[in-house]
Design an enzyme around this catalytic site. Structure first.
Site, PDB file in Angstrom:
ATOM      1  N   HIS A 134     -12.859 -11.259 -34.502  1.00  0.00           N
ATOM      2  CA  HIS A 134     -14.219 -12.221 -34.361  1.00  0.00           C
ATOM      3  C   HIS A 134     -14.690 -11.882 -33.141  1.00  0.00           C
ATOM      4  CE1 HIS A 134     -11.718 -13.774 -31.028  1.00  0.00           C
ATOM      5  NE2 HIS A 134     -10.644 -13.975 -31.768  1.00  0.00           N
TER       6      HIS A 134
HETATM    7  P1  TYD Z   1      -7.560 -17.356 -32.579  1.00  0.00           P
HETATM    8  O1  TYD Z   1      -8.384 -17.045 -31.446  1.00  0.00           O
HETATM    9  O2  TYD Z   1      -8.243 -17.409 -33.983  1.00  0.00           O
HETATM   10  O3  TYD Z   1      -6.440 -16.054 -32.658  1.00  0.00           O
HETATM   11  P2  TYD Z   1      -6.618 -14.387 -33.241  1.00  0.00           P
HETATM   12  O4  TYD Z   1      -8.072 -14.262 -33.242  1.00  0.00           O
HETATM   13  O5  TYD Z   1      -5.975 -13.793 -32.307  1.00  0.00           O
HETATM   14  O6  TYD Z   1      -6.044 -14.531 -34.506  1.00  0.00           O
HETATM   15  O7  TYD Z   1      -6.487 -18.431 -32.096  1.00  0.00           O
HETATM   16  C1  TYD Z   1      -5.410 -18.736 -33.132  1.00  0.00           C
HETATM   17  C2  TYD Z   1      -5.270 -20.299 -33.099  1.00  0.00           C
HETATM   18  O8  TYD Z   1      -4.797 -20.784 -31.621  1.00  0.00           O
HETATM   19  C3  TYD Z   1      -6.374 -21.187 -33.574  1.00  0.00           C
HETATM   20  O9  TYD Z   1      -5.974 -22.188 -34.293  1.00  0.00           O
HETATM   21  C4  TYD Z   1      -6.909 -21.694 -32.353  1.00  0.00           C
HETATM   22  C5  TYD Z   1      -5.992 -21.714 -31.454  1.00  0.00           C
HETATM   23  N1  TYD Z   1      -6.086 -21.504 -29.979  1.00  0.00           N
HETATM   24  C6  TYD Z   1      -6.454 -22.448 -29.081  1.00  0.00           C
HETATM   25  O10 TYD Z   1      -6.137 -23.637 -29.336  1.00  0.00           O
HETATM   26  N2  TYD Z   1      -6.687 -22.092 -27.679  1.00  0.00           N
HETATM   27  C7  TYD Z   1      -7.058 -20.932 -27.262  1.00  0.00           C
HETATM   28  O11 TYD Z   1      -7.329 -20.583 -25.966  1.00  0.00           O
HETATM   29  C8  TYD Z   1      -6.890 -20.100 -28.122  1.00  0.00           C
HETATM   30  C9  TYD Z   1      -7.443 -18.582 -27.936  1.00  0.00           C
HETATM   31  C10 TYD Z   1      -6.519 -20.191 -29.716  1.00  0.00           C
END
Ligand code: TYD
Length: 135
Positions: free
Chosen positions: A49
């Site tokens: 992303h």
């Molecule tokens: P995400 O950033 O989508 O992880 P990746 O891109 O590595 O797969 O985050 C995964 C989940 O965690 C998503 O449901 C949102 C939550 N999250 C938070 O609540 N706070 C945060 O600071 C981050 C980075 C993620």
């Protein structure tokens, strides 16, 4: 693309080494958030992303992984495998984290609080925003 590895201070000591990173110093933005990735299965990948405003600073505290960055025209891969290297990622960059080693630990600092609206998760939309100069 302005992403870069920043070498952190190393205080070498027979009792164990120490490194650190300060707000607006080694980390070139005001820290609003920190989070970490752990228990990532070996060989797994995360984070396909881009963020609209959020800048990031990533450290491999333990183990190793690769961060693949894409600004819409060029791709660059940074291997993080030392706890005294930080990777600065500007806003508006498509980023993926791949090749996590077993038991690796990724520490991330962000310049904005968590917000769903910050995320661009569709690569085609990312490219279009870049082409249109909106990102
Ligand atoms: P995400 O950033 O989508 O992880 P990746 O891109 O590595 O797969 O985050 C995964 C989940 O965690 C998503 O449901 C949102 C939550 N999250 C938070 O609540 N706070 C945060 O600071 C981050 C980075 C993620």
């Amino acid at each position: 693309m302005n992403a870069r590895i920043i070498q952190l201070p190393r205080i070498l000591d027979a009792r164990g080494n120490l490194s650190f990173a300060e707000n607006l110093n080694q980390i070139p933005f005001e820290i609003k958030r920190t989070y970490w990735l752990y228990d990532v299965p070996g060989g797994e990948g995360r984070g396909g992303h881009a963020y609209r405003e959020n800048e990031e600073f990533v450290i491999a505290l333990s183990g190793s992984f690769d961060v693949v960055l894409d600004d819409g025209t060029q791709k660059q891969t940074f291997q993080l495998n030392r706890s005294y290297y930080g990777l600065y990622i500007p806003k508006g960059i498509w980023r993926e984290m791949v090749n996590f080693s077993t038991n690796s630990l990724a520490l991330e600092f962000g310049s904005t609080p968590y917000s769903q609206e910050e995320y661009i998760r569709d690569y085609e939309e990312f490219l279009k925003l870049k082409r249109d100069g909106k990102l």
